[in-house]
Design a protein around this motif. Structure first.
Motif, PDB file in Angstrom:
ATOM      1  N   LYS A 154      30.942  33.293  94.336  1.00 59.97           N
ATOM      2  CA  LYS A 154      31.295  32.945  92.487  1.00 59.97           C
ATOM      3  C   LYS A 154      29.633  32.723  92.384  1.00 59.97           C
ATOM      4  O   LYS A 154      28.988  31.523  93.281  1.00 59.97           O
ATOM      5  CB  LYS A 154      32.242  32.348  92.176  1.00 59.97           C
ATOM      6  CG  LYS A 154      33.117  32.261  93.299  1.00 59.97           C
ATOM      7  CD  LYS A 154      34.977  31.059  92.481  1.00 59.97           C
ATOM      8  CE  LYS A 154      35.816  31.365  93.341  1.00 59.97           C
ATOM      9  NZ  LYS A 154      36.702  30.746  92.918  1.00 59.97           N
ATOM     10  N   PRO A 155      28.945  32.566  91.244  1.00 62.10           N
ATOM     11  CA  PRO A 155      27.722  31.961  91.105  1.00 62.10           C
ATOM     12  C   PRO A 155      27.599  30.528  91.167  1.00 62.10           C
ATOM     13  O   PRO A 155      27.064  30.024  91.430  1.00 62.10           O
ATOM     14  CB  PRO A 155      28.100  32.450  89.528  1.00 62.10           C
ATOM     15  CG  PRO A 155      28.698  33.744  88.939  1.00 62.10           C
ATOM     16  CD  PRO A 155      29.717  33.615  90.644  1.00 62.10           C
ATOM     17  N   GLU A 156      29.025  29.770  91.386  1.00 63.03           N
ATOM     18  CA  GLU A 156      29.358  28.402  91.649  1.00 63.03           C
ATOM     19  C   GLU A 156      28.966  27.656  92.796  1.00 63.03           C
ATOM     20  O   GLU A 156      28.766  26.934  93.164  1.00 63.03           O
ATOM     21  CB  GLU A 156      30.918  27.450  90.934  1.00 63.03           C
ATOM     22  CG  GLU A 156      31.702  28.397  91.487  1.00 63.03           C
ATOM     23  CD  GLU A 156      32.205  29.512  90.007  1.00 63.03           C
ATOM     24  OE1 GLU A 156      31.590  29.793  89.954  1.00 63.03           O
ATOM     25  OE2 GLU A 156      33.294  29.196  90.355  1.00 63.03           O
ATOM     26  N   THR A 198      25.979  28.723  94.686  1.00 63.11           N
ATOM     27  CA  THR A 198      24.458  28.733  94.915  1.00 63.11           C
ATOM     28  C   THR A 198      24.557  27.626  94.298  1.00 63.11           C
ATOM     29  O   THR A 198      24.790  26.093  93.546  1.00 63.11           O
ATOM     30  CB  THR A 198      23.280  29.151  92.867  1.00 63.11           C
ATOM     31  OG1 THR A 198      24.181  30.714  92.506  1.00 63.11           O
ATOM     32  CG2 THR A 198      22.338  29.338  92.616  1.00 63.11           C
ATOM     33  N   THR A 211      22.168  32.574  96.702  1.00 60.40           N
ATOM     34  CA  THR A 211      22.180  32.712  94.779  1.00 60.40           C
ATOM     35  C   THR A 211      22.896  33.477  95.392  1.00 60.40           C
ATOM     36  O   THR A 211      22.936  34.743  95.215  1.00 60.40           O
ATOM     37  CB  THR A 211      20.805  33.024  94.468  1.00 60.40           C
ATOM     38  OG1 THR A 211      19.813  32.220  95.151  1.00 60.40           O
ATOM     39  CG2 THR A 211      20.444  33.417  92.757  1.00 60.40           C
ATOM     40  N   VAL A 212      24.184  33.066  94.340  1.00 61.87           N
ATOM     41  CA  VAL A 212      25.434  34.185  93.647  1.00 61.87           C
ATOM     42  C   VAL A 212      24.263  34.861  92.654  1.00 61.87           C
ATOM     43  O   VAL A 212      25.229  33.674  91.630  1.00 61.87           O
ATOM     44  CB  VAL A 212      26.046  33.831  93.983  1.00 61.87           C
ATOM     45  CG1 VAL A 212      27.953  34.885  93.255  1.00 61.87           C
ATOM     46  CG2 VAL A 212      26.202  33.167  95.151  1.00 61.87           C
ATOM     47  N   SER A 213      24.502  35.696  92.191  1.00 59.76           N
ATOM     48  CA  SER A 213      24.155  36.239  90.423  1.00 59.76           C
ATOM     49  C   SER A 213      26.158  36.831  90.152  1.00 59.76           C
ATOM     50  O   SER A 213      26.688  37.548  90.844  1.00 59.76           O
ATOM     51  CB  SER A 213      23.263  37.635  90.290  1.00 59.76           C
ATOM     52  OG  SER A 213      24.263  38.619  91.251  1.00 59.76           O
ATOM     53  N   SER A 214      25.695  36.402  88.384  1.00 58.19           N
ATOM     54  CA  SER A 214      26.895  37.352  88.137  1.00 58.19           C
ATOM     55  C   SER A 214      26.727  38.310  87.859  1.00 58.19           C
ATOM     56  O   SER A 214      25.814  39.358  87.469  1.00 58.19           O
ATOM     57  CB  SER A 214      27.221  36.095  87.091  1.00 58.19           C
ATOM     58  OG  SER A 214      26.286  35.897  85.558  1.00 58.19           O
ATOM     59  N   GLN A 242      25.247  38.864  94.770  1.00 60.25           N
ATOM     60  CA  GLN A 242      25.888  39.432  93.560  1.00 60.25           C
ATOM     61  C   GLN A 242      27.273  39.081  93.344  1.00 60.25           C
ATOM     62  O   GLN A 242      28.279  38.827  94.695  1.00 60.25           O
ATOM     63  CB  GLN A 242      26.476  41.323  93.263  1.00 60.25           C
ATOM     64  CG  GLN A 242      24.944  41.979  92.453  1.00 60.25           C
ATOM     65  CD  GLN A 242      25.388  42.974  92.463  1.00 60.25           C
ATOM     66  OE1 GLN A 242      26.705  43.692  92.174  1.00 60.25           O
ATOM     67  NE2 GLN A 242      24.347  43.637  91.141  1.00 60.25           N
ATOM     68  N   ALA A 243      27.988  38.539  92.791  1.00 57.68           N
ATOM     69  CA  ALA A 243      29.662  37.745  92.519  1.00 57.68           C
ATOM     70  C   ALA A 243      30.385  38.674  93.291  1.00 57.68           C
ATOM     71  O   ALA A 243      30.200  40.105  93.015  1.00 57.68           O
ATOM     72  CB  ALA A 243      30.012  37.474  91.461  1.00 57.68           C
TER      73      ALA A 243
END
Length: 123
Positions: free
Chosen positions: A89-91, A93, A120-123, A13-14
């Protein structure tokens, strides 16, 4: 022949953290010496970009987007490099690739790549 094997990718997660590791191994009787080890990443639809790199006997170099959040470290004796990623951060990913500039014995320096590990970073 030298191989770079990455580990440590996954889903987070973020705001979370992940640690990537990469080990270089080879079959050369002369052994090999690594000049630079580092990490690149490639997000979907984007070009591969440098994340962080560490030169033997030199300072580490970071992309502006990860400064203060990511830390690269090397174990020169073990031919490994790690990337501690905090405050993700999601970015962030992307597929992360280990990279090494090295030579076997007294041969020329050559760039090697790992197969990549997905972060993979989820928001």
């Amino acid at each position: 022949q030298v191989q770079l094997v990455e580990s440590g990718g996954g889903l987070v997660q973020a705001g979370g953290s992940l640690r990537l590791s990469c080990a270089a191994s080879g079959t050369s009787e002369s052994g090999f010496s690594i000049l630079i080890m580092g990490w690149y990443r490639q997000a979907p639809g984007s070009q591969r970009e440098l994340v962080a790199a560490s030169a033997t006997g030199g300072a580490a170099n970071y992309a502006d987007s990860v400064k203060g959040r990511f830390t690269i470290s090397r174990d020169i004796a073990k031919n490994t490099v790690s990337l501690q990623m905090n405050s993700l951060k999601p970015e962030d990913t992307a597929v992360y690739y280990c990279n090494a500039l090295l030579r076997s014995g007294s041969g020329p320096y050559t760039t090697y790549w790992g197969k990549g590990t997905l972060v993979t970073v989820s928001s």
